[in-house]
Design a protein around this motif. Structure first.
Motif, mmCIF file in Angstrom:
data_model
loop_
_atom_site.group_PDB
_atom_site.id
_atom_site.type_symbol
_atom_site.label_atom_id
_atom_site.label_comp_id
_atom_site.label_asym_id
_atom_site.label_seq_id
_atom_site.Cartn_x
_atom_site.Cartn_y
_atom_site.Cartn_z
ATOM 1 N N THR A 453 0.708 -1.282 0.093
ATOM 2 C CA THR A 453 0.097 -0.367 -0.019
ATOM 3 C C THR A 453 1.098 1.126 -0.428
ATOM 4 O O THR A 453 1.784 1.309 0.978
ATOM 5 N N SER A 455 0.379 5.558 -0.489
ATOM 6 C CA SER A 455 -0.076 7.060 -0.662
ATOM 7 C C SER A 455 0.305 8.179 -0.996
ATOM 8 O O SER A 455 0.006 9.494 -1.109
ATOM 9 N N TYR A 479 -7.695 2.353 -4.573
ATOM 10 C CA TYR A 479 -8.452 2.302 -3.514
ATOM 11 C C TYR A 479 -8.439 3.537 -2.037
ATOM 12 O O TYR A 479 -7.837 4.558 -2.190
ATOM 13 N N ALA A 480 -9.698 3.182 -1.719
ATOM 14 C CA ALA A 480 -10.301 4.526 -1.327
ATOM 15 C C ALA A 480 -11.230 3.694 0.480
ATOM 16 O O ALA A 480 -11.679 2.781 -0.006
ATOM 17 N N ASP A 481 -10.904 4.686 1.573
ATOM 18 C CA ASP A 481 -12.302 3.570 2.886
ATOM 19 C C ASP A 481 -13.485 4.146 1.908
ATOM 20 O O ASP A 481 -14.027 3.519 3.102
ATOM 21 N N ARG A 510 -1.364 -1.416 -3.944
ATOM 22 C CA ARG A 510 -2.221 -0.498 -3.603
ATOM 23 C C ARG A 510 -2.638 0.720 -3.514
ATOM 24 O O ARG A 510 -1.420 1.044 -2.349
ATOM 25 N N ASP A 512 -3.396 4.069 -2.160
ATOM 26 C CA ASP A 512 -4.702 4.792 -1.239
ATOM 27 C C ASP A 512 -5.256 5.730 -1.400
ATOM 28 O O ASP A 512 -3.901 6.647 -1.100
ATOM 29 N N THR A 514 -8.127 7.673 -0.430
ATOM 30 C CA THR A 514 -9.108 7.956 0.468
ATOM 31 C C THR A 514 -9.474 9.443 0.723
ATOM 32 O O THR A 514 -10.024 9.914 0.530
ATOM 33 N N SER A 520 -1.911 12.305 -3.137
ATOM 34 C CA SER A 520 -3.591 11.686 -4.065
ATOM 35 C C SER A 520 -4.057 12.234 -4.949
ATOM 36 O O SER A 520 -4.032 11.407 -6.203
#
Length: 570
Positions: A453, A455, A479-481, A510, A512, A514, A520
């Motif tokens: 993961t 970010s 992916y995002a929470d 992955r 992230d 989020t 991001s």
């Protein structure tokens, strides 16, 4: 409609802040901003020539020459220094760029490049296949979002609207839009509207939903993927869930939800002889439904957003998204209006239907909060909802012996959900799974261990460089929470042992996204990803297989077929 317009203005005021429609420049299509030609020189060299329009530039580091031997790569001329929001400090080319391929080069060249506009648009990476004998042709296969964007550029407006309306019809039966059916059914059937009134209410609902869907899509394309994250803010989700709870309470007779008396009297005088819900309520519920569906990322939506981003044609982009929204709403409209004709005449049964739709609205509140609540708490609330529904339905089903077991089974399952939640469970279909622990890591835990993961952009580059040095395939999982589809795929696709076995040897990364941060946004911008879930395949040589990109949710079987085809094509 003033109330609805004020409501929408309030919701969109946060992400807009400044009106993009007033300042949006007219961007050229990518093939007009960067005109590529090539010809064979008398000495046998192949000359590649980019004519770059004023106000546009090409990145030096994004030039790719796949298929050429290392000693046949062209020498790159000196570039000028440039700083932009996309890649920071970079070397770029403006006005023109000439590259010479040595005469001895053979085979097929896959030329890649990427450029941007000074006004703030960065185009997706481009790839062209060139036969070193002199024939050139674009890469035949396109990803689903690319194909739709290309179709919008080439097709007439009427054809595009019809095509996206048809895509909307198909999307109406996906998990993203099916939850809208009970909202519309509760509006029409729960209020006992006549057939004529039902058509009016349902039509206003679908129209408002399509308008909001189009507006959110256009704003997302203009502002980037930050809007998708903004729509998942806890305060907004909590507000929507609270509205659904308020809408549910009148269905149980807790109080009568009414407009201010002065406005109510005017509406009563204007609509004497009608019964059922009011048009303003239908418009408000349609807007809420559009907001709920806004974060759902699908290939048609991604294609429309890609077209808007590349062409800057906001008007056509808005129209096709509006048509997509109408297509998604059409089956819902037919189900609650035409289906209404087969219901018995009004009577006491309608009060029971109102109570049922009260539970439906409570379920929609849980659905809205599904990405915000801890999994065990969501499981417990679902169990309590099932028990309450069974208790309310039991008296009504006493006269129907064949259905008496239904509320009993519902109450039993609700009790199992409560027990599973108390043990830390998170699966609606396997509530007692925590009690079956074997002391070994769960499949989900093994899937998490299989992914690296990241970010930060520099961390992504480190992983890509390491995989390229090993000659290894890479799969990037955005992916995002707050992305419900991401969590579904995590449990139903990447937690399966057969899927992980099929990905043996693939470097799984992955991304992230989020939080809505500059990092991001840079991760999303790198591959022009509109939002999660999106899966990107990077070949052993370090280039994306753009035509094989997956946008939106897929099941395990479709994913395995897709990966097998991607691997076989090299």
């Amino acid at each position: 409609m003033r109330v609805l317009l004020l409501f929408l203005t309030f919701l969109l005021a946060g992400p807009l802040q400044a009106n993009p429609f007033e300042t949006k420049p007219d961007f050229l299509p990518v093939n007009e901003a960067f005109v590529l030609s090539h010809d064979r020189l008398p000495d046998g060299q192949l000359r590649l020539y980019f004519q770059i329009k004023d106000g546009y530039y090409l990145y030096q580091k994004r030039l790719k020459f796949d298929g050429l031997a290392a000693d046949h790569h062209p020498s790159l001329p000196a570039a000028e220094n440039h700083h932009d929001e996309f890649f920071g400090d970079s070397a770029v080319y403006r006005h023109q760029l000439e590259l010479l391929i040595p005469a001895g080069a053979q085979g097929q060249l896959r030329l890649g490049w990427q450029g941007c506009a000074d006004a703030g648009l960065c185009y997706p990476p481009q790839t062209t296949a060139i036969d070193l004998g002199g024939q050139a042709a674009p890469v035949a296969e396109l990803a689903s979002d690319q194909a739709l964007a290309s179709g919008l550029q080439q097709a007439s407006l009427a054809w595009s609207l019809a095509a996206f309306f048809g895509l909307g019809l198909l999307l109406a039966f996906t998990p993203c839009s099916l939850p809208m059916l009970p909202i519309l059914a509760g509006l029409v059937l729960g209020n006992g509207a006549s057939a004529r009134r039902g058509w009016l209410l349902a039509g206003v609902y679908v129209l408002s939903m399509a308008l909001v869907y189009a507006a959110l899509g256009v704003v997302a394309a203009l502002l980037g993927a930050s809007l998708q994250a903004w729509l998942q803010q806890p305060w907004l989700l909590g507000s929507l869930a609270g509205l659904f709870v308020i809408l549910a309470l009148p269905m149980f007779g807790a109080f009568e939800l009414q407009l201010p008396s002065a406005l109510r009297d005017r509406l009563d005088r204007a609509g004497q002889g009608t019964r059922g819900g009011n048009v303003y309520g239908a418009a408000l519920l349609g807007a809420l439904s559009g907001l709920l569906m806004g974060p759902c990322m699908t290939a048609p939506l991604a294609g429309a957003l890609l077209y808007i981003a590349q062409s800057g044609d906001v008007l056509q982009g808005a129209l096709v998204l509006f048509s997509l929204g109408l297509g998604m709403g059409a089956p819902l409209l037919l189900l609650v209006t035409v289906g209404n004709r087969y219901l018995p005449r009004p009577g006491a049964w309608m009060n029971r239907v109102k109570g049922l739709f009260g539970f439906v609205f409570l379920a929609m509140a849980l659905y809205t909060l599904r990405s915000l609540l801890p999994a065990p708490l969501l499981l417990a609330l679902c169990g309590a909802w099932l028990i309450a529904l069974a208790w309310a339905a039991w008296p009504a089903l006493q006269r129907l012996p064949a259905l008496r077991a239904v509320p009993l089974l519902g109450a039993l399952w609700g009790g199992l959900l409560l027990v599973g939640a108390a043990a830390g469970g998170d699966d609606l279909w396997q509530p007692l799974h925590p009690f079956a622990g074997s002391g070994t890591p769960s499949a989900t835990a093994k899937a998490d261990e299989a992914f690296v993961t990241v970010s930060q952009p520099q961390d992504l580059q480190r992983e890509l460089d390491a995989a390229k040095a090993r000659g290894q395939w890479v799969m990037l999982d955005y992916y995002a929470d707050w992305c419900v589809s991401c969590k579904v795929m995590e449990k139903q696709v990447f937690a399966r042992p057969d899927v992980l076995a099929g990905l043996a040897g693939v470097h799984l990364v992955r991304l992230d996204v989020t939080a809505d941060t500059p990092a991001s946004r840079e991760l999303l911008q790198r591959y022009q990803v509109p939002g999660p879930p999106s899966l990107i395949w990077i070949g052993p040589e370090g280039d994306e297989r753009r035509a094989r990109r997956i946008t939106g949710e897929v099941d395990a079987a479709a994913f395995q077929r897709h990966w097998a085809q991607t691997r076989s094509q090299g």
